[in-house]
Design a protein around this motif. Structure first.
Motif, short mmCIF file in Angstrom:
data_model
loop_
_atom_site.label_atom_id
_atom_site.label_comp_id
_atom_site.label_asym_id
_atom_site.label_seq_id
_atom_site.Cartn_x
_atom_site.Cartn_y
_atom_site.Cartn_z
N UNK A 52 1.01 -1.19 -0.05
CA UNK A 52 0.05 -0.06 0.02
C UNK A 52 0.89 1.29 0.07
N UNK A 53 2.11 1.29 0.37
CA UNK A 53 3.03 2.06 0.37
C UNK A 53 3.26 2.70 -1.06
N UNK A 54 3.36 1.85 -2.07
CA UNK A 54 3.52 2.25 -3.40
C UNK A 54 5.33 2.40 -3.51
N UNK A 55 5.96 1.96 -2.54
CA UNK A 55 7.52 2.04 -2.50
C UNK A 55 8.21 0.56 -2.74
N UNK A 56 8.89 0.58 -3.86
CA UNK A 56 9.57 -0.44 -4.52
C UNK A 56 10.56 -1.20 -3.42
N UNK A 57 11.18 -0.29 -2.52
CA UNK A 57 12.22 -0.57 -1.76
C UNK A 57 11.71 -1.12 -0.43
N UNK A 58 10.41 -1.12 -0.04
CA UNK A 58 9.96 -1.68 0.99
C UNK A 58 9.11 -2.91 0.67
N UNK B 280 21.15 12.53 6.17
CA UNK B 280 19.97 11.61 6.34
C UNK B 280 18.81 12.10 7.01
N UNK B 281 17.74 12.39 6.44
CA UNK B 281 16.38 12.84 6.80
C UNK B 281 15.46 11.89 7.11
N UNK C 256 15.56 0.26 6.72
CA UNK C 256 16.24 -0.73 7.84
C UNK C 256 15.36 -1.71 7.61
N UNK C 257 15.64 -2.85 8.28
CA UNK C 257 15.02 -4.02 8.34
C UNK C 257 14.77 -4.36 9.80
N UNK C 258 13.41 -5.08 10.18
CA UNK C 258 13.09 -5.59 11.40
C UNK C 258 12.91 -7.05 11.24
N UNK C 259 13.73 -7.70 12.22
CA UNK C 259 13.66 -9.24 12.13
C UNK C 259 12.72 -9.70 12.93
N UNK C 260 12.14 -10.86 12.71
CA UNK C 260 11.15 -11.57 13.36
C UNK C 260 11.66 -12.78 13.92
N UNK C 261 11.06 -13.54 14.78
CA UNK C 261 11.71 -14.68 15.37
C UNK C 261 11.64 -15.94 14.50
N UNK D 140 11.81 -1.52 5.32
CA UNK D 140 11.00 -0.35 5.03
C UNK D 140 11.78 0.81 4.86
N UNK D 141 11.41 1.56 4.12
CA UNK D 141 12.28 3.03 3.82
C UNK D 141 11.91 3.85 4.92
N UNK D 142 12.90 4.37 5.85
CA UNK D 142 12.89 5.00 7.06
C UNK D 142 13.34 6.61 6.65
#
Length: 487
Positions: free
Chosen positions: A96-102, A284-285, A350-355, A362-364
Motif C-alpha cells: 500500500x506504500x507504493x514503495x518498491x524498496x519496502x 540523512x533526513x 532498515x530491516x526489522x527481524x522477526x523470530x 522499510x524505507x525510513x
C-alpha cells in the motif's frame, strides 16, 4: 520489541548502530520537557490525549484486520491456510506504500538479502528493483554472468524460466533468479521495444568487490573498479589504493559505473578518505526531523587520506551508495564526475527481524547530498558527459533465424549497424538485406574463418557480437577522458 537491523537493498545504514534510537528518545524527552515548562501543565494532557487517540485508532484498525482475517479463515468456501492469510495481510500493508524498496520478506528472501550484504551467494549477479508491476535491472555486477550476457540497466525481466514476472514481488523474483552454482536460468528481457531471451549459468558472485590496475599506457594512473558496497569493500578499497601507490600510481580513476550500491557505512568510510575532516559526506533526513549531517573524519577513515588527483566514473547503473560516494567527492572535494547521469536512488531502508527469520524492510529516511539536494529519480549529473558509442546499447540479435538477401527486418538493421562499426559496411543501416550487406557478411566470415555463405546464421551473429564486445573495450570514451584528466 524487535532488535532493528539497519539495512537497505542498495543503501544499507549500519552507522552508529544502537546510538540513533537512544539519541532520538532523549530528544523526545527534552522536547516534551521544554513544552511543559513553556506552556504549563495543560500541554501534558494534550500530549497524553494525542497518544490516547492514536492508540484508539490503532486498536480500531487492528480489530478490523482481525475481523477480516477471522471471517476469511472460518467462512471462505475453501480451506485457506493461516500462513497464506498472514502473508497476504503483511504484503498488502507494505504494498500500500507504493514503495518498491519496502517489502515483507519471507525466510528465504531474508537469507537472500543477507547473502547479498556479505557477497557470498550464487546467482547471475544483477541488482534488480520493482518498478510498478515490472522487475527491472538496476545494473549487472562486474564480471558476473549477467554482465557477460550483456544485460544492462533498465532492462525489464518479463519472464524467468517461462514464468511471467508481472506483479510478482521483488524478493520472489530474486528467489527465482538465484539457485545452485552451475544450474541454468532463462530470462526473457524487454529492452525498449525489443524482447529477447538469455540463458545464463548461475555462478558464485565475486566476494571481492574492488579491483585495480595501472593504466596500460600511463603507468602513473591507477584505475580502481568498485562493483558493489558490501561488508569488506572499504578495507579492500584502502588496500588497493596502497597497492597501486607502491606500483607508482600518482593519480586515480575510480569507476563507479554499474555499481548498484550496498552498505552505507562503507560509502561513508570511502568518501571520508577523499574529504578534509569536517567536510560533509551526506545528510540523512527521517520523517518530521531535521537532516542529520555526516562529516568526514577519523571515525570513518581511520586517518587514511587520498590526496592524489582523482576523477570518478558514473553511469545510469550507478545507484545509491555509489551515488553517496560520487556526490560527496564531487560536492565536498571538487572531484569531477565523468560519464552519464546516475540512477537516482535517494532513500534509506532498515530491516526489522522477526523470530521466524522473516524480516520487514522499510524505507525510513531519505538521504541528501552535501549541499542538501535529493537526487531521488533525478540522479547525479556528470561534470563531463562521455559515453560508449551508440551501438553499445543495441539490443541482442535474435539467433533463432538465419537472415539472407532480399529480407527486410529490424534484426537485419542491427546486423548492419554492427558490421559498419567493425568497418565492413554497408553504408546504410536500413534493415534491407541487399547485395552490399551480403558482401559485407562474406568478407566478415572470411576474416573470421567462418563458412562464406553470405547469410547471417547463428555462428556468424555470435562472432559478430563477440567482435563488437572486444571493440568496446577499446572504445571507452569516459575512461579515456578520465585518464586525460588525471595523467
Amino acid at each position: 520489541m524487535f532488535k532493528k537491523k539497519e539495512r537497505e537493498d542498495t543503501v544499507l545504514e549500519k552507522q552508529n548502530k544502537g546510538k540513533s534510537k537512544k539519541r532520538y528518545s532523549l530528544l523526545t524527552v527534552v522536547i516534551v520537557g521544554v513544552l511543559a515548562l513553556l506552556v504549563g501543565s495543560g500541554s501534558i494532557f494534550y500530549i497524553m490525549d494525542q497518544k490516547l487517540t492514536a492508540a484508539q485508532q490503532t486498536n480500531s484498525s487492528m480489530s478490523k484486520i482481525e475481523a477480516v482475517y477471522s471471517t476469511l479463515y472460518n467462512n471462505y468456501y475453501q480451506h485457506v491456510s493461516r500462513k497464506k492469510l498472514e502473508n497476504g495481510a503483511l504484503n498488502g500493508m507494505v504494498n500500500a506504500l507504493g514503495d518498491p524498496f519496502s517489502e515483507y520478506m519471507s525466510k528465504s528472501e531474508t537469507q537472500s538479502l543477507n547473502d547479498t550484504i556479505s557477497s557470498s551467494f550464487t546467482g547471475i549477479g544483477a541488482e534488480v528493483r520493482k518498478n510498478g508491476d515490472e522487475i527491472q535491472i538496476v545494473s549487472p555486477i562486474d564480471g558476473t554472468p549477467a554482465e557477460k550476457a550483456g544485460l544492462k540497466a533498465n532492462d525489464v525481466i518479463q519472464k524467468i524460466d517461462g514464468k511471467s514476472m508481472s506483479g510478482v514481488s521483488l524478493s520472489k523474483a530474486v528467489s527465482y533468479i538465484r539457485g545452485k552454482k552451475g544450474t541454468k536460468v532463462t530470462l526473457t528481457i524487454k529492452r525498449g521495444s525489443e524482447t529477447f531471451t538469455k540463458t545464463l549459468v548461475r555462478d558464485t558472485i565475486p566476494v571481492k568487490t574492488v579491483t585495480g590496475k595501472l593504466d596500460s599506457e600511463h603507468k602513473t594512473v591507477g584505475y580502481i573498479r568498485v562493483s558493489t558496497f558490501s561488508e569488506k569493500t572499504a578495507a579492500e578499497f584502502k588496500s588497493e589504493i596502497k597497492s597501486l601507490r607502491k606500483k607508482g600510481a600518482k593519480s586515480f580513476v575510480i569507476d563507479m559505473r554499474d555499481n548498484p550500491g550496498g552498505l552505507m557505512d562503507q560509502a561513508l568510510a570511502m568518501s571520508s578518505m577523499f574529504l578534509k575532516d569536517g567536510k560533509t559526506i551526506m545528510q540523512v533526513q527521517t520523517r518530521d526531523q531535521s537532516p542529520e549531517v555526516f562529516k568526514a573524519g577519523k571515525k570513518y577513515d581511520g586517518g587514511f587520506k587520498v590526496k592524489e588527483k582523482t576523477v570518478v566514473l558514473i553511469n545510469g547503473g550507478s545507484a545509491s551508495a555509489a551515488e553517496i560516494f560520487s556526490g560527496a567527492l564531487n560536492q565536498s572535494a571538487n572531484i569531477k564526475l565523468i560519464g552519464t547521469k546516475s540512477y537516482g536512488k535517494g532513500t534509506v531502508q532498515n530491516t526489522v527481524p522477526f523470530s521466524d527469520k522473516t524480516e520487514l524492510k522499510v524505507t525510513i529516511a531519505k538521504w541528501l547530498t552535501p549541499d542538501g539536494s535529493w537526487i531521488h529519480h533525478k540522479g547525479l549529473q556528470p561534470t563531463i558527459k562521455r559515453d560508449f558509442p551508440s551501438y553499445a546499447y543495441q539490443t541482442a540479435i535474435n539467433t533463432k533465424k538465419t537472415y539472407q538477401k532480399g529480407e527486410v527486418s529490424d534484426q537485419i538493421k542491427k546486423i548492419q549497424v554492427l558490421l559498419k562499426a567493425l568497418g565492413y559496411g554497408p553504408d546504410k543501416a536500413n534493415g534491407y538485406f541487399d547485395t552490399d550487406t551480403q558482401d559485407a557478411i562474406k568478407k566478415f566470415q572470411a576474416d573470421n574463418k567462418l563458412e562464406e555463405t553470405g547469410t547471417a546464421d547463428k555462428s556468424t551473429i555470435e562472432k559478430l557480437e563477440g567482435k563488437i564486445a572486444e571493440k568496446l573495450t577499446n572504445s571507452d570514451n569516459a575512461y579515456q577522458t578520465a585518464v586525460d584528466e588525471v595523467k
